[in-house]
Write a protein that holds these residues in place. Structure first.
Motif, PDB file in Angstrom:
ATOM      1  N   ASN A 239       5.559   0.865   6.709  1.00 42.86           N
ATOM      2  CA  ASN A 239       4.281   1.573   6.637  1.00 42.86           C
ATOM      3  C   ASN A 239       4.476   3.079   6.544  1.00 42.86           C
ATOM      4  OD1 ASN A 239       1.950   3.047   8.239  1.00 42.86           O
ATOM      5  ND2 ASN A 239       1.067   1.151   7.415  1.00 42.86           N
ATOM      6  N   PHE A 240       5.377   3.606   7.371  1.00 45.73           N
ATOM      7  CA  PHE A 240       5.574   5.056   7.387  1.00 45.73           C
ATOM      8  C   PHE A 240       6.346   5.530   6.163  1.00 45.73           C
ATOM      9  CE2 PHE A 240       4.045   4.765  11.648  1.00 45.73           C
ATOM     10  CZ  PHE A 240       3.551   6.022  11.949  1.00 45.73           C
ATOM     11  N   LEU A 241       7.165   4.661   5.574  1.00 53.68           N
ATOM     12  CA  LEU A 241       7.846   5.039   4.336  1.00 53.68           C
ATOM     13  C   LEU A 241       6.831   5.269   3.218  1.00 53.68           C
ATOM     14  CD1 LEU A 241      10.365   5.479   2.621  1.00 53.68           C
ATOM     15  CD2 LEU A 241      10.448   2.996   2.243  1.00 53.68           C
ATOM     16  N   VAL A 242       5.856   4.360   3.114  1.00 56.31           N
ATOM     17  CA  VAL A 242       4.813   4.526   2.101  1.00 56.31           C
ATOM     18  C   VAL A 242       4.017   5.800   2.362  1.00 56.31           C
ATOM     19  CG1 VAL A 242       2.696   3.520   1.163  1.00 56.31           C
ATOM     20  CG2 VAL A 242       4.655   2.053   1.667  1.00 56.31           C
ATOM     21  N   THR A 243       3.647   6.001   3.627  1.00 51.45           N
ATOM     22  CA  THR A 243       2.897   7.211   3.984  1.00 51.45           C
ATOM     23  C   THR A 243       3.700   8.466   3.679  1.00 51.45           C
ATOM     24  OG1 THR A 243       1.719   6.026   5.738  1.00 51.45           O
ATOM     25  CG2 THR A 243       1.762   8.429   5.877  1.00 51.45           C
ATOM     26  N   GLY A 244       4.976   8.452   4.084  1.00 54.18           N
ATOM     27  CA  GLY A 244       5.813   9.625   3.869  1.00 54.18           C
ATOM     28  C   GLY A 244       6.023   9.932   2.398  1.00 54.18           C
ATOM     29  N   MET A 245       6.243   8.909   1.588  1.00 59.16           N
ATOM     30  CA  MET A 245       6.467   9.134   0.160  1.00 59.16           C
ATOM     31  C   MET A 245       5.218   9.653  -0.528  1.00 59.16           C
ATOM     32  SD  MET A 245       9.586   8.774  -0.470  1.00 59.16           S
ATOM     33  CE  MET A 245       9.424   8.978  -2.251  1.00 59.16           C
ATOM     34  N   LYS A 246       4.050   9.169  -0.124  1.00 56.69           N
ATOM     35  CA  LYS A 246       2.814   9.683  -0.710  1.00 56.69           C
ATOM     36  C   LYS A 246       2.677  11.183  -0.437  1.00 56.69           C
ATOM     37  CE  LYS A 246       0.024   5.452  -0.652  1.00 56.69           C
ATOM     38  NZ  LYS A 246      -1.177   4.789  -0.067  1.00 56.69           N
ATOM     39  N   GLY A 247       2.885  11.581   0.813  1.00 56.02           N
ATOM     40  CA  GLY A 247       2.784  12.998   1.145  1.00 56.02           C
ATOM     41  C   GLY A 247       3.875  13.822   0.500  1.00 56.02           C
ATOM     42  N   ALA A 248       5.107  13.281   0.481  1.00 58.81           N
ATOM     43  CA  ALA A 248       6.234  14.029  -0.079  1.00 58.81           C
ATOM     44  C   ALA A 248       6.065  14.241  -1.582  1.00 58.81           C
ATOM     45  CB  ALA A 248       7.543  13.301   0.214  1.00 58.81           C
TER      46      ALA A 248
END
Length: 328
Positions: A239-248
């Motif tokens: 979940n946090f990988l998807v969130t992090g990649m969207k923001g990054a």
């Protein structure tokens, strides 16, 4: 939020499998559904990535510009002759150029004539300068073979013997200062980048703890019926990988737009005083292929940091549960 009525019994392995199957089917999500907190985390990560990419780009431009300055300065030396009573300036310039031109390691000489000297002083003293009214030094520019530079001490001795009061500047002081300045700037930039990445890690830690608090009872039941810590951590990590990649990706794209905007501005304002001064300090505002590769690296790094930090935070939390509530 959906409750998970899992009964802790002796057959904890079967209970864990049933609970994990419900998680996989989305009937009992471990990570709370995305909401305001999730959108805020995406925005924070985008800002952190944007700042990281700007910092890395600035460091790249400073390093490249300093290298270009160093190369340009290191391949030239300057002879400076001050006006003096009884000195034939033109003869002194010609003799100095002749002596230096025949020295091993000097590939060329160029006398800066009166008009060129006046143009050099024009920004400070104005147009129409009368060179005879001011004791303005005259210059001879030497082109130096960087692979085999001349013996500057011997060259200086030979020149001053023929033209007293002559000054030979090999620019070594400027090169040393430039190298020191660029190294200091790069160090400061990398320190700032490290602090931004540290702030990103702390933000993800707090976000992960908040997500665990939202579904704490589900996590505890899963854990105590026998679900592996890596399974629970995997759900958070994904979940946090998807969130992090969207923001990054959003932050990296914004940084690329900024770099392209500065490069476009400099190309459209060539030969203007503002652009000339900016380009003298920062080059053409282009970070080059390596700079854009660095942006991609930062985006991937922040995505990986987000996932890894979330995973480590969940594992540490579950370990803490085991310490507080030991078996038996």
């Amino acid at each position: 939020m959906i409750e998970m009525p899992v009964e802790v019994s002796a057959n904890s392995g079967a209970g864990a499998e049933r609970a994990k199957e419900r998680v996989r089917k989305g009937q009992a999500p471990i990570v709370p559904a995305r909401g305001v907190a999730g959108n805020a985390l995406v925005l924070v990560i985008a800002i952190m990535t944007f700042l990281s990419c700007l910092t890395l780009g600035a460091v790249t431009m400073v390093r490249d510009t300093a290298a270009a300055w160093q190369t340009q300065i290191a391949r030239e030396a300057t002879i400076q002759i001050k006006p003096d009573e009884g000195l034939d300036m033109e003869a002194a310039l010609a003799e100095s150029a002749s002596i230096a031109g025949g020295f091993p390691g000097v590939t060329g000489t160029r006398i800066i004539d009166r008009n060129a000297t006046a143009r050099l002083l024009e920004p400070w003293l104005g147009a129409g300068l009368n060179m005879d009214e001011l004791p303005v030094p005259r210059l001879v520019i030497l082109t130096v073979d960087r692979a085999s530079p001349p013996d500057f001490a011997a060259l200086r001795s030979a020149l001053t013997e023929k033209v007293p009061g002559l000054i030979l500047d090999d620019h070594r002081t400027w090169v040393d200062r430039l190298v020191s300045m660029s190294r200091t700037t790069v160090t400061i930039g990398l320190t700032v980048l490290a602090l931004i990445l540290l702030a990103t890690v702390l933000t993800v830690v707090f976000a992960t703890r908040g997500a665990m608090a939202g579904n704490g009872h589900i996590i505890e039941v899963l854990h105590f019926v026998g679900a592996e810590a890596r399974f629970i951590a995997k759900e958070f990590r994904r979940n946090f990988l998807v969130t992090g990649m969207k923001g990054a990706v959003a932050g990296g794209f914004a940084a690329v737009l900024v770099f392209l905007g500065f490069s476009l501005w400099s190309s459209r304002n060539l030969a203007t005083p503002q652009a000339d001064q900016a380009m003298a300090l920062f080059g053409n505002f282009s970070i080059g292929v390596l700079g854009y590769a660095g942006v991609v690296f930062i985006v991937a790094l922040i995505g990986a940091i987000t996932a890894a930090t979330s995973h480590a935070t969940v594992v540490a939390h579950l370990h803490g549960l085991e310490v507080r509530q030991p078996d038996g």
